[in-house]
Design a protein around this motif. Structure first.
Motif, PDB file in Angstrom:
ATOM      1  N   UNK A  46     -16.570 -69.489  -7.020  1.00  0.00           N
ATOM      2  CA  UNK A  46     -16.874 -70.918  -7.194  1.00  0.00           C
ATOM      3  C   UNK A  46     -16.476 -71.693  -5.947  1.00  0.00           C
ATOM      4  N   UNK A  47     -15.321 -71.337  -5.410  1.00  0.00           N
ATOM      5  CA  UNK A  47     -14.808 -72.011  -4.228  1.00  0.00           C
ATOM      6  C   UNK A  47     -15.790 -71.917  -3.064  1.00  0.00           C
ATOM      7  N   UNK A  48     -16.325 -70.724  -2.813  1.00  0.00           N
ATOM      8  CA  UNK A  48     -17.226 -70.582  -1.671  1.00  0.00           C
ATOM      9  C   UNK A  48     -18.575 -71.240  -1.925  1.00  0.00           C
ATOM     10  N   UNK A  62     -23.727 -64.572  -7.456  1.00  0.00           N
ATOM     11  CA  UNK A  62     -23.670 -63.351  -8.265  1.00  0.00           C
ATOM     12  C   UNK A  62     -22.311 -63.224  -8.937  1.00  0.00           C
ATOM     13  N   UNK A  63     -21.246 -63.500  -8.191  1.00  0.00           N
ATOM     14  CA  UNK A  63     -19.900 -63.427  -8.772  1.00  0.00           C
ATOM     15  C   UNK A  63     -19.813 -64.354  -9.975  1.00  0.00           C
ATOM     16  N   UNK A  64     -20.310 -65.588  -9.784  1.00  0.00           N
ATOM     17  CA  UNK A  64     -20.204 -66.587 -10.846  1.00  0.00           C
ATOM     18  C   UNK A  64     -20.902 -66.138 -12.123  1.00  0.00           C
ATOM     19  N   UNK A  65     -22.076 -65.521 -11.987  1.00  0.00           N
ATOM     20  CA  UNK A  65     -22.818 -65.168 -13.197  1.00  0.00           C
ATOM     21  C   UNK A  65     -22.581 -63.742 -13.681  1.00  0.00           C
ATOM     22  N   UNK A  66     -21.931 -62.903 -12.865  1.00  0.00           N
ATOM     23  CA  UNK A  66     -21.707 -61.517 -13.283  1.00  0.00           C
ATOM     24  C   UNK A  66     -20.314 -61.308 -13.861  1.00  0.00           C
ATOM     25  N   UNK A  67     -19.294 -61.911 -13.244  1.00  0.00           N
ATOM     26  CA  UNK A  67     -17.929 -61.604 -13.676  1.00  0.00           C
ATOM     27  C   UNK A  67     -17.616 -62.008 -15.111  1.00  0.00           C
ATOM     28  N   UNK A  68     -18.160 -63.123 -15.632  1.00  0.00           N
ATOM     29  CA  UNK A  68     -17.840 -63.451 -17.035  1.00  0.00           C
ATOM     30  C   UNK A  68     -18.244 -62.355 -18.016  1.00  0.00           C
ATOM     31  N   UNK A 106     -18.001 -78.131  -8.304  1.00  0.00           N
ATOM     32  CA  UNK A 106     -17.276 -76.909  -8.683  1.00  0.00           C
ATOM     33  C   UNK A 106     -17.181 -76.768 -10.184  1.00  0.00           C
ATOM     34  N   UNK A 107     -17.003 -77.900 -10.882  1.00  0.00           N
ATOM     35  CA  UNK A 107     -16.872 -77.806 -12.330  1.00  0.00           C
ATOM     36  C   UNK A 107     -18.198 -77.452 -12.977  1.00  0.00           C
ATOM     37  N   UNK A 108     -19.282 -77.963 -12.423  1.00  0.00           N
ATOM     38  CA  UNK A 108     -20.603 -77.563 -12.946  1.00  0.00           C
ATOM     39  C   UNK A 108     -20.805 -76.064 -12.778  1.00  0.00           C
ATOM     40  N   UNK A 109     -20.415 -75.540 -11.607  1.00  0.00           N
ATOM     41  CA  UNK A 109     -20.521 -74.092 -11.405  1.00  0.00           C
ATOM     42  C   UNK A 109     -19.666 -73.345 -12.418  1.00  0.00           C
ATOM     43  N   UNK A 110     -18.434 -73.854 -12.640  1.00  0.00           N
ATOM     44  CA  UNK A 110     -17.544 -73.216 -13.609  1.00  0.00           C
ATOM     45  C   UNK A 110     -18.203 -73.168 -14.985  1.00  0.00           C
ATOM     46  N   UNK A 111     -18.858 -74.265 -15.352  1.00  0.00           N
ATOM     47  CA  UNK A 111     -19.529 -74.280 -16.654  1.00  0.00           C
ATOM     48  C   UNK A 111     -20.675 -73.268 -16.686  1.00  0.00           C
TER      49      UNK A 111
END
Lengths: 618, 207
Positions: free
Chosen positions: A171-173, A203-209, B29-34
């Motif tokens: 998310x950070x990147x 990919x990290x954001x949508x794969x790791x969960x 960032x929070x939208x991405x988190x969601x």
């Protein structure tokens, strides 16, 4: 606050500095050192596997220990070596390439690292606490849910904590690349490495969960008596396979894409040409990321999904060869007619092309669902994924480290030792893994502790094991090079390779605020654009002014420590309910730190214009 | 922008949550988190749908669920989402008092929802002997609904701590993004509940 002052302090101050740092360049160092140590550990486990398989019917290690070795080798290399080494490169390079002074969330950046380390240490504590996980890195149920002892518990908890760190980093990147680019740095002017990191982070954001959920289900089954994978109570073990590979297949693209980006930058720099087909390369990267989510079930052709599902996943899998082929040809055309310099970084990159192409070719073979019934769970698969993971990821990490070492540590790695790292490793790699294709086709199953005499497998396995020693030698030379370079080599200039992108426009290593004045980007390869107009460096986009910087904090470390403590509580409360107290203590520490972070104002500080002027112009 | 300008802005912009770079980062960032949370709940829904008939001889969804309580819970949570919109509306008008009142109403509705859920679980466990361990269906049900309940609890504690921390100082460019993303989180919890209401309870009764 200059870095020179910080270096004169004692060891305690040095340690405190790294424990509390939120500077992306120092976090890169942390990722590199810890990822490097785990790489050596995973390599040692690989050596033990190869020694066991050196000769038929060998008794070097016991069957149970062998299972632990192969599980920990895979798990360590993927999660604790490759991922953090990639995060080291991302942290070291991306903010510099887009002209930013730090990442979007410096605090979370630090938290991501410490969570990864806490998870990695938990996983490896298993060696000393009754045995390591032994159900393979894929931990298929019910093998994993019925594995006795606490080994798999360490896998579940360790990966859960490390995975949270990775998600935070992703998310950070994403936010960094969207929000923090310098003026003029449009998306289609970003260096390929930054583009690749952007796609990887998605990919990290949508794969790791998906892994998070899979690990939770396994944790509940093993530690709290739920029945997700317990067929007697109506459970279904295939759910684990799906969740694991919905994460696991994007994960291999998470590993390879950043290195695709790095290779693109290296080819371009050492061929003195702009990248051939830049927009096609960007398109191919995005397409690989997109298709990466549609192929997970090709790991499960023999599970019994039926011919329709198998055919669909076979076709999507083969489709990935198209964007990858686009990349291979663009790299070749980048070198075509260029002024090529055969540096160590370039050697690794050139060696990557045929090696990875072989891995891609066997990948298409494996994608043919009908043929896969023959290859499945043999050494052919082992050979295939080592050709793409070592030939792509490890070659890429070595290439990138040699390329960006001066930007990370201020000195160019010794070239002679660099080549002495490359050749033994390259030859040893092909010795080890090329022959394994044939061992697999001859029917040698993967993950078996022994093979028997008189089945024609002796020579192949012996050659394979000899190759492993070559790779170990190459790795040791690299470590010697690191020490030699630190002691003997001269300080590197800002731009040792006549580079093209923004990171080469600032000193090596950069000051803690990176850019004294944010640069104005006027095209693709922004530094090259300026050089080709006869200018020495970037034109600033702003007058010299105060620079806003984030405050250091110990909270990320303490938060991770809390989860580390709670992790042991979760693992051992199965034996004795009193261990639950550790869960409450650990979670209390972590949640308490989150509360402190929420209510305590942390606005950062400013470096004043006057102090910047005193330091002199760069 | 100096720290003083962030904490005591001379003039409040129309969108205080996105007035600073930190605010913009937090917003995105929070939208991405969601987005990640969506995958998390999608995986849990997938698991639930694969196991919702695996009762292992225990009570089935049709026998267990009563729609009356769940309807009340849905209304409570939907209303709390609306009141959190009012709170953010007043935040944008720089009206701390009204914002805090509406956030308070949101928290109260959230706790009422949580109370109903605890009552529901208690009833299943002690009245129907339907537990986390009784079948794969039980495990999947309590995991999916429990994860949502855990999110509700976390959101309530988060909003409460924001209320307490900022009750005595005004809205500024530093805390506005915090309130804003907390409200985003609250909306997300509400959306997930709509899916739980449909997939778990409605489909459980008529599916």
């Amino acid at each position: 606050m200059s870095t020179a002052v910080a270096q004169k302090k004692g060891f305690g101050a040095f340690l405190w500095d790294y424990l509390t740092t939120v500077d992306h360049k120092k976090i890169a160092h942390l990722y590199l050192v810890s990822g490097g140590l785990f790489f050596l550990l995973g390599g040692l486990e690989a050596m033990i596997i190869r020694i066991q398989l050196m000769k038929p019917d060998n008794e070097f290690i016991s069957a149970g220990l062998y299972n632990e070795m192969l599980t920990m080798h895979g798990t360590t290399m993927i999660f604790l070596a490759a991922m953090p080494l990639i995060f080291a490169l991302m942290n070291a390079v991306v903010p510099l390439q887009i002209g930013a002074r730090d990442v979007a969330f410096p605090f979370l950046n630090s938290l991501g690292f410490w969570l990864f380390l806490a998870g990695g240490v938990i996983l490896n504590c298993s060696w000393f606490m009754g045995g390591a996980p032994d159900a393979g890195w894929t931990a298929y149920a019910p093998l994993s849910t019925t594995s006795p002892g606490h080994g798999v518990d360490f896998y579940v908890i360790g990966l859960q904590i490390a995975g949270a760190g990775t998600l935070i980093g992703g998310i950070n990147f994403l936010v960094t690349i969207v929000n923090m680019r310098a003026p003029g740095m449009s998306y289609m002017r970003m260096p390929l490495f930054t583009w690749a990191v952007f796609v990887t982070s998605t990919l990290i954001l949508f794969a790791f969960p998906a892994l998070t959920v899979g690990l939770f289900l396994m944790m509940f089954d093993r530690m709290f008596g739920s029945a997700f994978f317990d067929v007697n109570a109506g459970g279904n073990v295939i759910i684990w396979e799906h969740l694991f590979w919905i994460f696991g297949h994007p994960e291999v693209y998470i590993l390879i894409l950043p290195l695709f980006g790095a290779f693109s930058d290296i080819f371009s720099t050492f061929s003195k040409k702009r990248l051939f087909g830049y927009s096609a390369m960007v398109f191919a990267t995005v397409l690989i990321g997109f298709l990466g989510f549609m192929v997970w079930a090709h790991h499960m052709f023999t599970t019994g999904m039926g011919p329709v599902a198998n055919s669909i996943f076979a076709v999507t899998t083969m489709a990935i060869a198209v964007p990858t082929g686009i990349k291979i040809f663009n790299w070749l055309f980048t070198m075509w007619g260029g002024a090529i310099r055969m540096t160590t970084a370039m050697l690794w990159s050139i060696a990557f092309i045929p090696t990875f192409t072989i891995g891609g070719m066997t990948g298409v073979m494996l994608a043919s669902a009908a043929a896969d019934y023959q290859y499945h769970d043999t050494y052919f698969v082992v050979a295939h994924f080592h050709y793409v993971i070592v030939g792509g990821v490890v070659f890429g990490i070595f290439a990138s480290l040699h390329y960006w070492w001066p930007k990370m540590f201020g000195k160019v790695l010794n070239e002679k030792l660099g080549k002495l790292t490359f050749w033994p490793f390259f030859i040893g790699f092909h010795l080890t893994f090329f022959i394994q294709h044939f061992l697999g086709l001859m029917g040698m199953p993967r993950r078996y502790w022994k093979f028997l005499e008189g089945q024609g497998l002796e020579t192949g396995n012996m050659i394979s094991s000899i190759g492993a020693f070559f790779m170990a030698f190459g790795t040791i030379v690299f470590l010697i090079n690191v020490v030699y370079t630190a002691v003997k080599e001269e300080k590197a200039p800002a731009d040792p390779y006549d580079g093209r992108t923004l990171e080469w426009s600032i000193p090596s290593p950069p000051p803690f605020y990176n850019f004294k004045q944010t640069p104005l980007v006027r095209g693709l390869d922004p530094l090259w654009v300026e050089k080709s107009e006869g200018k020495k460096g970037m034109t600033p986009a702003e007058p010299l002014g105060d620079i806003h910087m984030p405050n250091s904090s110990i909270l990320p470390f303490v938060m991770s420590l809390g989860l580390f403590i709670a992790g042991f509580g979760f693992i051992y409360q199965v034996d004795n309910i009193a261990w639950l107290s550790l869960v409450f203590i650990g979670m209390g520490i972590t949640l308490g730190c989150m509360l402190i972070r929420s209510v305590k104002d942390d606005l950062g500080y400013h470096v004043h214009k006057e102090d910047l002027e005193e330091e002199g112009g760069h | 922008m100096s720290n003083e300008d962030v904490l005591n802005p001379k003039r409040m912009p129309h969108e205080p949550e996105k007035a600073t770079l930190e605010g913009k980062n937090k917003f995105l960032g929070f939208w991405f988190f969601l987005g990640g949370e969506t995958v998390l709940f999608a995986s849990l829904f997938g698991t639930y749908l694969a196991l919702n008939d695996s009762t292992a001889g225990g009570p089935s969804a049709d026998e267990l669920f009563g729609l009356e309580l769940v309807f009340i819970m849905t209304m409570l949570l939907l209303t709390s989402s609306l009141t959190s919109v009012y709170a953010i509306y007043h935040m944008k008008n720089n009206d701390l008092g009204k914002m805090l009142v509406w956030l308070g109403v949101t928290v109260a509705l959230g706790f009422a929802f949580l109370g109903c859920e605890i009552y529901e679980f208690y009833h299943y466990i002690h009245g129907e002997h339907f537990t986390f361990r009784s079948s794969a269906f039980g495990s999947a049900f309590y995991t999916l609904v429990g994860f949502h309940g855990g999110h509700v609890l976390f959101g309530l504690l988060w909003i409460l701590s924001l209320i307490i921390r900022n009750a005595k100082r005004g809205i500024n460019l530093y805390n506005a993004p915090k309130f804003y993303v907390a409200s985003l989180y609250w909306h997300f919890i509400d959306v997930v509940w709509v899916f739980i209401f449909t997939v778990v309870y409605l489909m459980g009764k008529v599916g």
